[in-house]
Design a protein around this motif. Structure first.
Motif, short mmCIF file in Angstrom:
data_model
loop_
_atom_site.label_atom_id
_atom_site.label_comp_id
_atom_site.label_asym_id
_atom_site.label_seq_id
_atom_site.Cartn_x
_atom_site.Cartn_y
_atom_site.Cartn_z
N VAL A 59 0.81 -1.21 0.00
CA VAL A 59 0.00 0.00 0.00
C VAL A 59 0.85 1.27 0.00
CG1 VAL A 59 -1.99 -1.11 1.07
CG2 VAL A 59 -0.24 -0.02 2.52
N GLY A 60 2.14 1.14 0.28
CA GLY A 60 2.97 2.33 0.25
C GLY A 60 4.40 2.02 0.66
N GLY A 61 5.22 3.04 0.55
CA GLY A 61 6.61 2.87 0.93
C GLY A 61 7.21 4.20 1.29
N SER A 62 8.28 4.17 2.07
CA SER A 62 8.97 5.42 2.35
C SER A 62 10.46 5.19 2.50
CB SER A 62 8.40 6.10 3.62
OG SER A 62 8.15 5.16 4.62
N VAL A 63 11.20 6.28 2.31
CA VAL A 63 12.65 6.24 2.41
C VAL A 63 13.06 7.26 3.46
CG1 VAL A 63 14.81 6.44 1.12
CG2 VAL A 63 12.71 5.82 -0.08
N VAL A 64 13.86 6.85 4.43
CA VAL A 64 14.28 7.77 5.48
C VAL A 64 15.78 7.66 5.70
CG1 VAL A 64 12.04 7.71 6.67
CG2 VAL A 64 13.84 6.12 7.34
N PRO A 65 16.39 8.69 6.31
CA PRO A 65 17.84 8.63 6.55
C PRO A 65 18.18 7.71 7.72
CG PRO A 65 16.93 10.72 7.32
CD PRO A 65 15.80 9.99 6.67
N ASP A 66 19.46 7.48 7.95
CA ASP A 66 19.95 6.69 9.09
C ASP A 66 19.78 7.51 10.36
OD1 ASP A 66 21.06 4.39 7.67
OD2 ASP A 66 22.50 5.81 6.85
N ASP A 67 18.54 7.69 10.78
CA ASP A 67 18.26 8.60 11.89
C ASP A 67 17.12 8.01 12.69
OD1 ASP A 67 18.24 11.31 13.23
OD2 ASP A 67 16.20 11.20 12.44
N GLU A 68 17.34 7.83 13.99
CA GLU A 68 16.38 7.09 14.80
C GLU A 68 15.01 7.76 14.83
OE1 GLU A 68 18.22 5.46 18.32
OE2 GLU A 68 16.27 5.53 19.34
N ASP A 69 14.98 9.10 15.03
CA ASP A 69 13.69 9.79 15.08
C ASP A 69 12.93 9.63 13.77
OD1 ASP A 69 14.31 10.59 17.58
OD2 ASP A 69 14.80 12.67 17.05
N ALA A 70 13.65 9.74 12.66
CA ALA A 70 13.00 9.62 11.35
C ALA A 70 12.42 8.22 11.18
CB ALA A 70 14.00 9.92 10.24
N ILE A 71 13.16 7.20 11.64
CA ILE A 71 12.66 5.83 11.50
C ILE A 71 11.42 5.62 12.38
CG2 ILE A 71 13.23 3.37 11.69
CD1 ILE A 71 16.20 4.15 11.36
N VAL A 72 11.47 6.13 13.61
CA VAL A 72 10.34 5.97 14.53
C VAL A 72 9.09 6.64 13.94
CG1 VAL A 72 9.41 6.64 16.79
CG2 VAL A 72 11.73 5.69 16.61
N HIS A 73 9.26 7.84 13.43
CA HIS A 73 8.11 8.53 12.83
C HIS A 73 7.56 7.75 11.64
CE1 HIS A 73 5.49 11.83 11.61
NE2 HIS A 73 5.85 11.51 10.37
N ALA A 74 8.45 7.25 10.79
CA ALA A 74 8.03 6.51 9.60
C ALA A 74 7.32 5.21 9.98
CB ALA A 74 9.22 6.23 8.69
N LEU A 75 7.75 4.59 11.09
CA LEU A 75 7.07 3.38 11.57
C LEU A 75 5.63 3.69 11.94
CD1 LEU A 75 9.88 1.71 13.72
CD2 LEU A 75 8.76 0.69 11.72
#
Lengths: 452, 452
Positions: A59-75
């Motif tokens: 249903v979708g996909g995303s690309v994020v940097p090697d950054d913990e906050d960015a990964i948590v938000h994307a999750l």
């Protein structure tokens, strides 16, 4: 995402006949190298393909940097829309690998040292003679509470399978070979169990030597128009290698099979394989092996690419004797015994030279079959009568020599590649006693005469 | 996204000396074909690369289906993190193209018929002889209020530039050639004006024959540790082809240049090119051409791949005479005059055989230089003394023959590729009079002895 209802229903209304699956996947790709455009996101495409093929829906996909906050938000975003979140990257043992802590923080499950994961890491470390005390290794055995480690047959970092009430989270390494191996061996079987995936049946027909539009024209439109909506036909071209794929959900197996049968009939002798991933050179190799024939090559414009395609296949030494890359005219004369007068009279790019090359390499190398190419791959070297892209190909099979002159475009690598594919496909047809007029005629036009 | 502050600051504190740019981009890819894995998302990688190169920072990306609600939601997410949102796909004139209405709904700006956009569409329609009355064409001239149309030199759909107080939205077609043309011609100049982009300087050093970890070890850690944060060093491996890239914003040009100089010094003779995209085979070709030397090849385990790499380079017929793919032992004996007793005594995978192959092909083909390979590419054919992955390589240059025995792994295509790269790099060093001990020693370990 209003359109999910069209093909996806919840398991509550499960009847084997009408539903497919409620697997809604989100692919979360982690890595600075993706965001700078340094590395193409091949993992996304591969995973999306595999999950779709298995009957799931991405249903979708995303690309994020090697950054913990960015990964948590994307999750958080991912699990709003999906019940399966597949993460790739950030699983190594260096400080910029943030997938493990991010997953732990998002799910509220602390990281603990996992003995099973450690066995996987340790086995790899031993193979490589690394010290087990290395912090960067031990860190790879940390899993969020309740997670399962997934076997990594290639690298050190185990994959992670974490089932929560909201979603299943799967974390895989970013190295493509490791990601693929773990997905195939450990993730796919779990997905099939977890979502009781309905099988999507698939029929693949591989063709070689024609552009997509040509292959499409072989199949009358009404053949495809009559089938149910859930049965699909796709054309997947890689220049002049075109796959035709029919897909049907299991409950439409009969319609799928009928359509595949029709398409198989129309494609006829153009189909060189009925299985995805089978290389044309492997099929030619099998055809030689079955007949106990050997093969030799005399290449000019393909410059070794034909030999490379043949020898890329494991076991090719059973039938491939060897070849000559006769790049300079002198090598054609002195090593392949092409008579100087033929070269002078007909030109070095001529059917006569190609035939002499093929026949002589077969004789000299003691091979039953041979292929030869001579042409102008470009960008320079062309003339009015022999423009860049002109290639002469000859095929020798026991007791017979065939040759043709074709025009294959103006891009050097494309000319090399097309000449190789056409030569291999022609040999296949000769060996199997199939018609070849369509293959040759498709490439007889000169530049300017070319139709799309 | 806590790490944005490290390299990105807002224009409020703008001083030519300290800031780079505050361009934070999000790439939003639209299309069902991406989510089924049918089409690789090359647009994402291309755009990410271009924006990074221009000095912007791509903070994230997402992929959504051809669905208006999904696009609207993704626009919300994107503009939380970015001040530039680039959308690709969904700009055509059919009902499943939802980018225009989604952009209109998200920004609250109604769609109106735009005369400028219509001129672009109409010109394309005329070229193709389409009727201007077609609804699918007129729909492509609808833009959100306040948007500018962007010239499409290739297709019908104009791009869209829409500046709002929150962010700039750029919508481009999904067809790669159209997307690229519009971006280069119309988007990039606008981005440069809008964000006063500072140029990022870049130094590239290409190495061949070593894995990434090995190349990293050539550069002492303190060399990198001392430079300002905004100067970056990256390692970009493609197996044993590794690029080392130094990047610095224009105002840090001196630090960048100094670091690049240091790194260049430590990499030394390992650098075969200082420009991105230059092929090793092209550099070897130039080295031959400059010296007026010619080259011949005698390949066993590389099976034509070495010849293909050489002949893939335009103009290679100036120095490449030809080659023999001596797959069967008999061809080595009869065509390359490798003495049978040498094969019996030393084995067919031996330095003695490689040397004989190289020397004889050079003599017979009348070439100044030659390369030869003999080895076990696998998966079968290995033994205890000659395991799969063992390759002997010989290099002939005028008056000299060198040979070595290396172990290159267990994957057939990897062994073929590595042997080819090492042979080419070795020839480059011989021609240029550079040391080669490091290159050979890196591959002398047998399986099990391998260190990372």
């Amino acid at each position: 995402m209003t359109d999910q209802g069209q093909v996806v229903q919840s398991l509550q209304s499960d009847t084997q006949e009408t539903i497919r699956t409620d697997l809604r996947a989100w692919i979360l790709s982690i890595g600075n190298e993706l965001l700078t455009g340094r590395t193409p996101n091949g993992n996304f495409t591969w995973l999306a393909h595999r999950i779709s093929e298995a009957g799931g829906r991405v249903v979708g996909g995303s690309v994020v940097p090697d950054d913990e906050d960015a990964i948590v938000h994307a999750l958080g975003e991912a699990s709003r829309f999906a019940n399966l979140v597949v993460l790739t990257g950030g699983l190594g043992g260096t400080p910029d690998d943030r997938t493990r802590p991010a997953l732990s923080r998002f799910t509220g499950r602390g990281l603990r040292f996992d003995e099973g994961a450690w066995q996987i890491v340790r086995r790899y470390a031993r193979q490589l003679g690394l010290s087990e005390a290395e912090e960067s290794l031990r860190v790879q055995a940390l899993l969020p509470e309740g997670a399962e480690p997934l076997e990594n047959p290639i690298g050190s970092a185990p994959g992670i399978w974490l089932k929560t009430p909201e979603a299943v989270f799967v974390a895989l390494p970013g190295v493509p070979a490791e990601m693929r191996a773990i997905f195939q061996e450990s993730v796919l079987p779990r997905l099939q169990r977890e979502w009781r995936l309905m099988r999507v049946l698939q029929w693949t027909f591989r063709t070689a030597g024609f552009v997509e539009a040509h292959v499409q024209k072989c199949i009358p439109e009404e053949v495809v128009a009559e089938v149910p909506d859930s049965v699909e036909v796709g054309f997947y071209p890689n220049d002049i290698l075109v796959d035709v794929v029919v897909r049907a959900p299991e409950h439409q197996a009969d319609s799928g099979r009928a359509l595949a049968g029709e398409i198989r009939k129309y494609l006829g002798h153009r189909v060189y394989a009925e299985e995805a991933g089978v290389a044309l050179a492997a099929v030619v190799g099998e055809a030689l092996r079955m007949r106990g024939y050997t093969l030799a090559l005399a290449e000019s414009c393909t410059g070794g690419y034909l030999a490379h395609c043949i020898t890329a296949i494991p076991g090719s030494s059973d039938y491939f004797v060897g070849g000559v890359v006769a790049y300079h005219t002198e090598i054609k004369e002195r090593w392949l015994d092409v008579p100087q007068r033929v070269i002078h009279r007909e030109g070095v790019v001529s059917e006569a030279v190609a035939r002499a090359m093929a026949e002589n390499v077969a004789r000299q190398f003691g091979a039953d079959c041979a292929l030869a190419t001579t042409g102008i791959a470009g960008p320079s070297g062309g003339s009015t009568t022999t423009p860049v892209g002109t290639v002469c190909i000859a095929v020798v099979t026991p007791g017979q020599t065939q040759s043709t002159r074709v025009w294959l475009g103006t891009d050097r690598l494309e000319v090399i590649r097309r000449a190789t594919i056409i030569a291999l496909e022609w040999l296949r047809r000769q060996l199997e006693g199939l018609p070849d007029a369509d293959l040759i005629q498709a490439w007889m036009n000169l530049p300017g005469e070319q139709k799309r």
